[in-house]
Design a protein around this motif. Structure first.
Motif, short mmCIF file in Angstrom:
data_model
loop_
_atom_site.label_atom_id
_atom_site.label_comp_id
_atom_site.label_asym_id
_atom_site.label_seq_id
_atom_site.Cartn_x
_atom_site.Cartn_y
_atom_site.Cartn_z
N GLU A 196 11.39 0.45 8.45
CA GLU A 196 10.86 0.25 7.11
C GLU A 196 9.34 0.09 7.20
O GLU A 196 8.81 -0.43 8.19
CB GLU A 196 11.44 -1.02 6.46
N VAL A 197 8.67 0.55 6.16
CA VAL A 197 7.23 0.37 6.08
C VAL A 197 6.88 0.00 4.64
O VAL A 197 7.58 0.40 3.70
CB VAL A 197 6.48 1.66 6.52
N VAL A 198 5.86 -0.81 4.48
CA VAL A 198 5.36 -1.18 3.15
C VAL A 198 4.00 -0.52 2.97
O VAL A 198 3.09 -0.72 3.77
CB VAL A 198 5.28 -2.70 3.00
N SER A 199 3.88 0.27 1.92
CA SER A 199 2.67 1.07 1.69
C SER A 199 2.11 0.80 0.30
O SER A 199 2.87 0.55 -0.65
CB SER A 199 3.00 2.56 1.82
N PRO A 200 0.77 0.86 0.14
CA PRO A 200 0.23 0.83 -1.22
C PRO A 200 0.82 1.97 -2.04
O PRO A 200 0.94 3.11 -1.56
CB PRO A 200 -1.27 1.04 -0.99
N ALA A 201 1.22 1.68 -3.25
CA ALA A 201 1.82 2.71 -4.10
C ALA A 201 0.86 3.88 -4.30
O ALA A 201 1.29 5.03 -4.41
CB ALA A 201 2.20 2.10 -5.45
N ALA A 234 7.20 -3.30 -5.75
CA ALA A 234 6.75 -4.59 -6.27
C ALA A 234 6.80 -4.58 -7.79
O ALA A 234 6.70 -3.52 -8.42
CB ALA A 234 5.33 -4.87 -5.78
N PRO A 235 6.96 -5.75 -8.43
CA PRO A 235 7.09 -5.80 -9.88
C PRO A 235 5.94 -5.16 -10.65
O PRO A 235 6.13 -4.67 -11.78
CB PRO A 235 7.17 -7.31 -10.17
N ASP A 236 4.74 -5.15 -10.05
CA ASP A 236 3.59 -4.59 -10.77
C ASP A 236 3.42 -3.09 -10.53
O ASP A 236 2.45 -2.50 -11.01
CB ASP A 236 2.31 -5.32 -10.36
N VAL A 237 4.35 -2.47 -9.82
CA VAL A 237 4.25 -1.04 -9.52
C VAL A 237 5.09 -0.24 -10.50
O VAL A 237 6.26 -0.56 -10.75
CB VAL A 237 4.72 -0.74 -8.08
N GLY A 245 1.51 -4.38 -5.66
CA GLY A 245 0.93 -3.05 -5.60
C GLY A 245 1.51 -2.16 -4.52
O GLY A 245 1.03 -1.05 -4.30
N HIS A 246 2.55 -2.64 -3.84
CA HIS A 246 3.11 -1.91 -2.70
C HIS A 246 4.56 -1.50 -2.94
O HIS A 246 5.24 -2.01 -3.84
CB HIS A 246 3.03 -2.76 -1.43
N VAL A 247 5.03 -0.60 -2.07
CA VAL A 247 6.38 -0.05 -2.14
C VAL A 247 7.00 -0.10 -0.74
O VAL A 247 6.32 0.20 0.25
CB VAL A 247 6.36 1.41 -2.66
N ARG A 248 8.27 -0.50 -0.67
CA ARG A 248 8.98 -0.50 0.61
C ARG A 248 9.74 0.82 0.76
O ARG A 248 10.47 1.24 -0.15
CB ARG A 248 9.96 -1.67 0.68
N VAL A 249 9.57 1.44 1.93
CA VAL A 249 10.18 2.75 2.19
C VAL A 249 11.03 2.67 3.44
O VAL A 249 10.60 2.13 4.47
CB VAL A 249 9.09 3.83 2.37
N ALA A 250 12.25 3.22 3.37
CA ALA A 250 13.08 3.42 4.56
C ALA A 250 12.59 4.69 5.25
O ALA A 250 12.68 5.78 4.68
CB ALA A 250 14.55 3.55 4.17
#
Length: 340
Positions: A97-102, A73-76, A28-33
């Motif tokens: 980098e930060v990982v955030s809920p989509a 993530a695969p489910d996003v 459910g998350h996304v990695r952002v630069a």
């Protein structure tokens, strides 16, 4: 990855730039630069250990960020590498980098720079939610905004103007007031030199301000009680003065005044420590935010919102950036760039 790390609460000088493991990507998350992490009063309070939300130490400060999607993530669905996004984060905005809920990420217009975009995760929707959802401000009403030279006040000036209000801005000094004028304020009051109550009543022909947005508190809040209109609404958004005001109930009684509490983090699912969040209700809250940001990005493209950047600093200049906040010298929004 490179990050600014807080090992103990206290001085901003005690923060350290370190190489740390990147956060793991969760469902459910996304990695952002991250290209810009917003430097805010809330982030300063967090480092000092004075904010109501205290991540476990050590932690990476920063509650607003903007950057480019690296992976989802695969489910996003709905996000792909290369997307330009912004969003609020509980912490981590001053890391590479930060990982955030989509659900907490929002695509930004191509014309919106990363540093300017850090005003949209919290400052703009805070003003929007306070004025529209809570105060239910109507076009033609008079909005009084205190601290209009800072990031919180300046966004409220712009949002209030976009909603059709007549905006009175207070700030300390001619330079900050000029910035408020450039961003839409109809009337200006120097809080260092002028009697706020007298000026507001003069501007409104004795009616007073229908809605008051106050990120300052202290003596400024006391002034607000003396110039709010009958059936007016006061929204205490923060206490940059360092003093939390006490509200005399008799004034609320005789003027039918409503004082409204508003915590924007509630709408992102952060809630209160230990709170159990109902998933369906959280979905409702986040939909409110998504709709608000869609409208405000439209306002940006129409030229109604023009986020002001006070500085986009290399990560190594974090002390200088935080000093702008601590010394009340920031005019607009400051940001740190973890890529530099």
């Amino acid at each position: 990855m490179r990050a600014l790390v807080c090992h103990e609460y206290g001085s901003i000088e005690a923060l350290k730039i370190e190489d740390v493991p990147p956060p793991p990507l969760k469902p459910g998350h996304v990695r952002v630069a991250v290209h810009a992490g917003g430097v805010s009063f809330a982030a300063l309070l967090g480092v000092q250990g004075k904010h109501q939300n205290k991540p476990p130490l050590p932690y990476i400060p920063g509650n607003e960020m903007a950057g480019i999607v690296l992976e989802a993530a695969p489910d996003v669905t709905g996000f792909a590498p290369g997307d330009r996004v912004t969003g609020p984060v509980a912490s981590g905005g001053f890391g590479a980098e930060v990982v955030s809920p989509a659900a907490n990420l929002y695509r930004i217009p191509e014309a919106l720079g990363f540093a300017a975009a850090t005003s949209f995760p919290t400052l703009y929707p805070t003003a929007y939610g306070a004025l529209r959802w809570k105060a239910k401000m109507a076009p033609g009403e008079t909005l009084l905004v205190h601290g209009a030279g800072g990031g919180s006040g300046l966004t409220a000036v712009e949002v209030g103007k976009a909603m059709g209000a007549t905006v009175i801005a207070t700030a300390g000094g001619a330079d900050k007031l000029e910035v408020a004028r450039q961003h839409g304020a109809d009337h200006l009051i120097d809080s260092r030199r002028e009697d706020i109550r007298a000026r507001v009543l003069d501007i409104t022909s004795g009616h007073g301000a229908d809605v008051i947005y106050d990120p300052v508190g202290g003596e400024i809040f006391d002034q607000s009680l003396r110039c709010v209109a009958v059936e007016g609404r006061i929204i205490p958004m923060g206490f940059a003065s360092g003093k939390v005001p006490q509200i005399p109930a008799n004034i609320l009684l005789v003027k039918n005044v409503t004082v409204i509490g508003f915590y924007y983090g509630y709408y992102n699912g952060w809630g209160r420590p230990g709170e159990t969040v109902d998933p369906l209700d959280l979905e409702r809250r986040r939909k409110l935010v998504q709709d608000a940001l869609a409208e405000m990005f439209g306002w940006f493209e129409q030229g109604k919102l023009t986020p002001r950047v006070a500085g986009h600093f290399p990560l190594a200049d974090w002390v200088q950036a935080f000093r702008l906040i601590e010394d009340r010298k920031v005019v607009g929004k400051a940001a740190l760039d973890p890529t530099r």
